[in-house]
Structure formats: C-alpha cells, structure tokens
Scaffold this active site. Structure first.
Site, PDB file in Angstrom:
ATOM      1  N   HIS A 199       7.388  -3.359  10.376  1.00 47.23           N
ATOM      2  CA  HIS A 199       6.929  -3.328   9.216  1.00 47.23           C
ATOM      3  C   HIS A 199       7.855  -3.082   7.812  1.00 47.23           C
ATOM      4  O   HIS A 199       8.368  -1.951   7.575  1.00 47.23           O
ATOM      5  CB  HIS A 199       5.660  -2.722   8.946  1.00 47.23           C
ATOM      6  CG  HIS A 199       4.608  -3.323   7.810  1.00 47.23           C
ATOM      7  ND1 HIS A 199       4.269  -4.704   7.738  1.00 47.23           N
ATOM      8  CD2 HIS A 199       4.345  -2.703   6.557  1.00 47.23           C
ATOM      9  CE1 HIS A 199       3.642  -4.794   6.511  1.00 47.23           C
ATOM     10  NE2 HIS A 199       3.598  -3.667   5.850  1.00 47.23           N
ATOM     11  N   MET A 257       0.761  -1.129  -0.061  1.00 48.15           N
ATOM     12  CA  MET A 257       0.239  -0.001   0.175  1.00 48.15           C
ATOM     13  C   MET A 257       1.173   1.261  -0.206  1.00 48.15           C
ATOM     14  O   MET A 257       1.700   1.355   0.807  1.00 48.15           O
ATOM     15  CB  MET A 257      -0.780   0.223   1.137  1.00 48.15           C
ATOM     16  CG  MET A 257      -1.933   1.229   1.459  1.00 48.15           C
ATOM     17  SD  MET A 257      -2.629   1.195   3.194  1.00 48.15           S
ATOM     18  CE  MET A 257      -1.222   1.660   3.958  1.00 48.15           C
ATOM     19  N   SER A 297       3.830  -6.618   2.126  1.00 50.22           N
ATOM     20  CA  SER A 297       2.585  -6.081   2.719  1.00 50.22           C
ATOM     21  C   SER A 297       1.327  -6.730   2.078  1.00 50.22           C
ATOM     22  O   SER A 297       1.205  -7.859   1.771  1.00 50.22           O
ATOM     23  CB  SER A 297       2.569  -4.498   2.840  1.00 50.22           C
ATOM     24  OG  SER A 297       1.468  -4.200   3.792  1.00 50.22           O
ATOM     25  N   GLN A 298       0.538  -5.896   1.720  1.00 55.93           N
ATOM     26  CA  GLN A 298      -0.884  -6.379   1.046  1.00 55.93           C
ATOM     27  C   GLN A 298      -0.493  -7.021  -0.300  1.00 55.93           C
ATOM     28  O   GLN A 298      -1.081  -7.720  -0.557  1.00 55.93           O
ATOM     29  CB  GLN A 298      -1.841  -5.113   0.834  1.00 55.93           C
ATOM     30  CG  GLN A 298      -1.218  -4.065  -0.482  1.00 55.93           C
ATOM     31  CD  GLN A 298      -2.325  -3.030  -0.447  1.00 55.93           C
ATOM     32  OE1 GLN A 298      -3.273  -2.797   0.358  1.00 55.93           O
ATOM     33  NE2 GLN A 298      -2.501  -2.458  -1.562  1.00 55.93           N
TER      34      GLN A 298
END
Length: 295
Positions: free
Chosen positions: A277, A29, A103-104
């Site tokens: 992250h 994202m 991530s996504q």
C-alpha cells in the site's frame, strides 16, 4: 493613467501565469497534509517534474495534529464540506485543478468531485483509494497503534451503530458483504456516494465532468482488504472467496455514477503497482502519474 494601471493590475492578478495546472492533494489515514516524509516528498517531486505548479495539500483542521486526528474521528461528510470550502476560497483554483488522493483521500476527493463541481476538477487520481470500502482493518500506519486498536474493536462490534457511523471515519467506508442490507441502510458516507441508498442524479452529472479517473491498485496491498476495491471491485454478497470486478457490478451496469460511460470513452485508467500500500518509487510516479498533470 490611473485607470490604465488599475486595469493592468487587475489582469496581473486575475489571469493565471502559464504553467502546469494547480494540484490538490488529500492524504490518507494516520497521515497529515504536511508530513515531509510523505506528501512533502510528493510536493517536491511535483515541483521538480512540472512547470511550477501551485500545490494545495488539504489540511482538515486548524493544525497538523487536528488534521491527523480528523482522519480518524471527523465525520467524512463534514470533512468533504470542509474541503469544499477550502477549494472554493482558493483563488488559485478557479480555472480548475488536478486532484490526487492517497488511500482514503482517494474516495474523499471523489466525493468532492460528486458534490462540489466548482472549482472544476480536471483529472482525479486515486492512489490506493477504497472506492467499494473495506472489510478488515489492517496494520496501523505511523505511530497510531493505540488508536487503531480502539478502532478495530469498534468496527468489530458496532460498525453500523449510528454513533460509530457518525464519529469514526473508517466505519463510514466499512463494507460488510455479509450485511449488505444493513450496510446500505446505515452507511452514512460510502453507500451514499456509491448511489446505494437513494439515487442522486447530480453525483453522476458532476463526476462525468472530470476528464479522467485514474485508479491505482496495489497488487501486494496489506492495508486494504480487498485490494480490488481500489479498482471499484468488491466481494460478492455473502461470499468473500469471490471478487466482483467493476465491469460486472450493478454500479457499472446501471451506470449509477457514469463509470460505464467514462469507461466506454476510455476515460478510466486502471493502473497497478506490484507493491504494498502506497509503496511506490519516484520513478514509478513519474512514469505513470505525471503525464496526467501537465495540462
């Protein structure tokens, strides 16, 4: 002579040059396919460490601006369809490819594996992917604070409204443990790929075709809530004080995606990074990821 040259040229173009298998990347994202500070650095590292791999960093849209925007506002199912078409059209991938999602991008590439088994995905590496969704919208990556504030408001007041579900990517993996019934009914993406709406045998069959599923969890993650989602863990229903790990979940016990089968065959690798992250060093990546990309 003409026939011989024709055959020779065919084999030159049809038979891939020996080397590392192709690699497909999908960004997270707020990022894009071609950011030199993020995926650009990963591509450089891959080419340094491997034998001249072909690397495709997925761009969802006609340019980088669209690619970034689509990470927020293009229905995830449409993104998966778009990615599948790109993969099918790329002749460099016909013999198979390794996939790395950030991530996504991690759960998006898992959806690709489940829905689009051709060309074949070899290893699937999910770095910080939210495979059981998120419950909490974090600080915003990059220069997207205005967008993120807008998204926070939509998630807070209407994550499961049909308009929001169909047009806001982050709502499509929003998982409210206090509204499990609503989530399963309304979620247009995550509940589907996690077999929580109707069972799709093909999803399980296709995911079992990959060699290994490598899941990276960030122990100090301030972006993903809960960070255990990166290993398929999630909150107990109606209780955000307790995490149900993958091996205690119904997804695992019922083997709805083949994860129990894969785990029993030692084909799921649970990796950790004691950082925030997507914050990892080149050396961590070399030590933990590169070996899965060599053959």
């Amino acid at each position: 002579m003409f026939s011989f040259l024709t055959i020779l040229l065919y084999f030159i173009h049809a038979v891939p040059i020996a080397g590392s298998p192709p690699i497909v990347l999908w960004h997270g994202m707020g990022d894009s396919c071609c950011n030199p500070l993020s995926l650009g650095s990963i591509i450089k590292l891959l080419k340094q460490q491997l034998s001249d791999p072909y690397v495709l960093s997925l761009r969802i849209g006609s340019n980088i601006v669209e690619d970034t925007s689509n990470g927020f506002f293009m229905n995830a199912n449409h993104q998966i369809d778009y990615a599948c078409k790109l993969l099918n059209a790329d002749k460099n991938l016909t013999q198979g490819y390794h996939a790395i999602g950030f991530s996504q991008g991690g759960q998006f590439l898992r959806a690709v594996a489940q829905r689009c088994p051709e060309p074949p995905m070899l290893n699937l590496i999910s770095i910080g992917g939210q495979h059981q969704g998120v419950f909490g919208f974090p600080r915003c990556p990059g220069d997207n604070e205005t967008i993120c504030n807008y998204i926070r408001d939509l998630l807070r007041f209407g994550a499961y409204e049909s308009f929001v579900q169909n047009h806001l990517v982050q709502a499509e993996y929003w998982h409210d443990p206090h509204k499990e019934t609503t989530y399963r009914k309304a979620s247009v993406f995550l509940a589907d790929i996690n077999q929580e709406r109707t069972f799709n045998e093909q999803y399980k069959t296709n995911l079992l075709k990959i060699r290994n599923l490598i899941l990276v969890k960030f122990l100090r993650d301030t972006m993903v809530t809960p960070h255990e989602s990166e290993h398929f863990g999630f909150y107990e229903e109606n209780d955000t004080s307790k995490i149900i790990p993958l091996r205690e979940s119904s997804l695992y016990s019922k083997d709805l995606l083949g994860l129990k089968t894969m785990d029993e065959q030692s084909r799921i690798k649970f990796l950790e990074s004691d950082t925030d992250h997507l914050q990892f060093t080149d050396q961590w990546f070399i030590d933990n990821i590169i070996s899965y990309l060599k053959d």
